[in-house]
Design a protein around this motif. Structure first.
Motif, PDB file in Angstrom:
ATOM      1  N   GLN A   1       0.876  -1.179   0.000  1.00 29.60           N
ATOM      2  CA  GLN A   1       0.000   0.000   0.000  1.00 29.60           C
ATOM      3  C   GLN A   1       0.909   1.223   0.000  1.00 29.60           C
ATOM      4  OE1 GLN A   1      -3.829   0.437   0.447  1.00 29.60           O
ATOM      5  NE2 GLN A   1      -2.808   2.086  -0.651  1.00 29.60           N
ATOM      6  N   VAL A   2       0.817   2.014  -1.047  1.00 27.78           N
ATOM      7  CA  VAL A   2       1.705   3.166  -1.204  1.00 27.78           C
ATOM      8  C   VAL A   2       0.913   4.466  -1.059  1.00 27.78           C
ATOM      9  CG1 VAL A   2       3.275   4.360  -2.777  1.00 27.78           C
ATOM     10  CG2 VAL A   2       3.239   1.863  -2.721  1.00 27.78           C
ATOM     11  N   ILE A   3       1.463   5.386  -0.253  1.00 27.44           N
ATOM     12  CA  ILE A   3       0.834   6.691  -0.068  1.00 27.44           C
ATOM     13  C   ILE A   3       1.721   7.752  -0.711  1.00 27.44           C
ATOM     14  CG2 ILE A   3      -0.199   8.287   1.599  1.00 27.44           C
ATOM     15  CD1 ILE A   3      -1.268   5.363   1.690  1.00 27.44           C
ATOM     16  N   VAL A   4       1.107   8.581  -1.552  1.00 23.21           N
ATOM     17  CA  VAL A   4       1.850   9.647  -2.224  1.00 23.21           C
ATOM     18  C   VAL A   4       1.164  10.989  -1.943  1.00 23.21           C
ATOM     19  CG1 VAL A   4       2.627   8.106  -4.063  1.00 23.21           C
ATOM     20  CG2 VAL A   4       0.540   9.447  -4.390  1.00 23.21           C
TER      21      VAL A   4
ATOM     22  N   GLU B   1      -2.589  11.076  -0.232  1.00 24.75           N
ATOM     23  CA  GLU B   1      -2.664  11.323   1.214  1.00 24.75           C
ATOM     24  C   GLU B   1      -4.107  11.555   1.638  1.00 24.75           C
ATOM     25  OE1 GLU B   1       0.049  13.841   4.419  1.00 24.75           O
ATOM     26  OE2 GLU B   1      -0.026  14.441   2.327  1.00 24.75           O
ATOM     27  N   SER B   2      -4.852  12.324   0.857  1.00 25.72           N
ATOM     28  CA  SER B   2      -6.256  12.620   1.182  1.00 25.72           C
ATOM     29  C   SER B   2      -7.102  11.354   1.125  1.00 25.72           C
ATOM     30  CB  SER B   2      -6.820  13.658   0.209  1.00 25.72           C
ATOM     31  OG  SER B   2      -6.153  14.880   0.339  1.00 25.72           O
ATOM     32  N   GLN B   3      -6.906  10.550   0.089  1.00 25.29           N
ATOM     33  CA  GLN B   3      -7.655   9.295  -0.047  1.00 25.29           C
ATOM     34  C   GLN B   3      -7.383   8.365   1.129  1.00 25.29           C
ATOM     35  OE1 GLN B   3      -6.232   7.973  -3.866  1.00 25.29           O
ATOM     36  NE2 GLN B   3      -8.005   8.775  -4.964  1.00 25.29           N
ATOM     37  N   PHE B   4      -6.118   8.323   1.562  1.00 33.25           N
ATOM     38  CA  PHE B   4      -5.738   7.447   2.668  1.00 33.25           C
ATOM     39  C   PHE B   4      -6.397   7.905   3.962  1.00 33.25           C
ATOM     40  CE2 PHE B   4      -2.607   5.926   5.902  1.00 33.25           C
ATOM     41  CZ  PHE B   4      -2.798   4.563   5.692  1.00 33.25           C
TER      42      PHE B   4
END
Length: 219
Positions: free
Chosen positions: A150-153, A185-188
């Motif tokens: 799971q990658v957060i950008v 970041e917002s989606q996470f």
């Protein structure tokens, strides 16, 4: 005698050759026959890209730098992972060349195929982050058993990380051999809030159920 064949699946999309053209290709298969041998060539095989780098980069030819992985959309884009046991050497700089001259020579041979050169790493989190270049990565959460990451950008890096038609993410997944899910970041944060709210709702439901059972017992 022998016959060398370059079939359509071995050609980079859009390529057209005429009789007498001098071309470079990778010998993918040799079939021996009574009258000689039949040789099958390829310009789309990963090994063709590797051999081009061997010719353009002396450090790769000499074994100082190793190619640890390749993922290609022939004629469009490729990702190449390089590694060296010599920690002091500038691996990326040597592979790309001064002002990108070495990698440009490979790109020119492959009808403009854009090539991202990244550094291989035994740590999957670091490797996956590098594989998603040119996008910046904030965090990588990995599941070793499922080989899922799971990658957060950052919000402004999401489209870059995914790439046109998902190409950047797809090539990164093929290069690393990991399933990769990318979120901004917002989606996470929204996902975490939704999970927290779902968790609160379950707790309330459990409390109500316990209360009803108590009442029934008293009767």
């Amino acid at each position: 005698g022998f016959e060398a064949l370059l079939t359509s699946d071995g050609m980079i999309p859009g390529e057209r050759f005429r009789v007498g053209d001098r071309i470079r290709a990778y010998i993918k298969e040799v079939i021996k026959e009574q009258k000689g041998a039949q040789i099958f060539l390829s310009r789309t095989d990963n090994m063709f890209l590797a051999e081009l780098f061997r010719q353009e980069v002396p450090e790769i030819y000499d074994g100082i730098i190793e190619i640890r992985g390749i993922a290609r959309d022939p004629g469009s884009k490729a990702k190449v992972a390089v590694y060296s046991r010599n920690e002091t050497s500038d691996i990326i700089g040597a592979t790309v060349g001064i002002r990108g001259v070495r990698v440009q020579a490979v790109t020119n041979e492959l009808r403009g195929e854009k090539i991202d050169v990244i550094e291989w790493n035994a740590d999957p989190s670091i490797y996956i982050s590098a594989a998603l270049l040119p996008a910046q990565v904030l965090a990588v959460d990995i599941n070793e058993e499922e080989k899922f990451a799971q990658v957060i950008v950052p919000d402004d890096q999401l489209s870059l990380a995914i790439g046109k038609s998902g190409q950047n993410a797809r090539l990164a997944a093929r290069l690393t051999n990991w399933k990769i899910d990318i979120k901004s970041e917002s989606q996470f944060r929204e996902m975490l809030m939704a999970q927290a709210e779902a968790g609160d709702a379950e707790e309330v439901e459990e409390v109500e159920t316990e209360t009803e059972e108590t009442v029934e017992t008293e009767e």
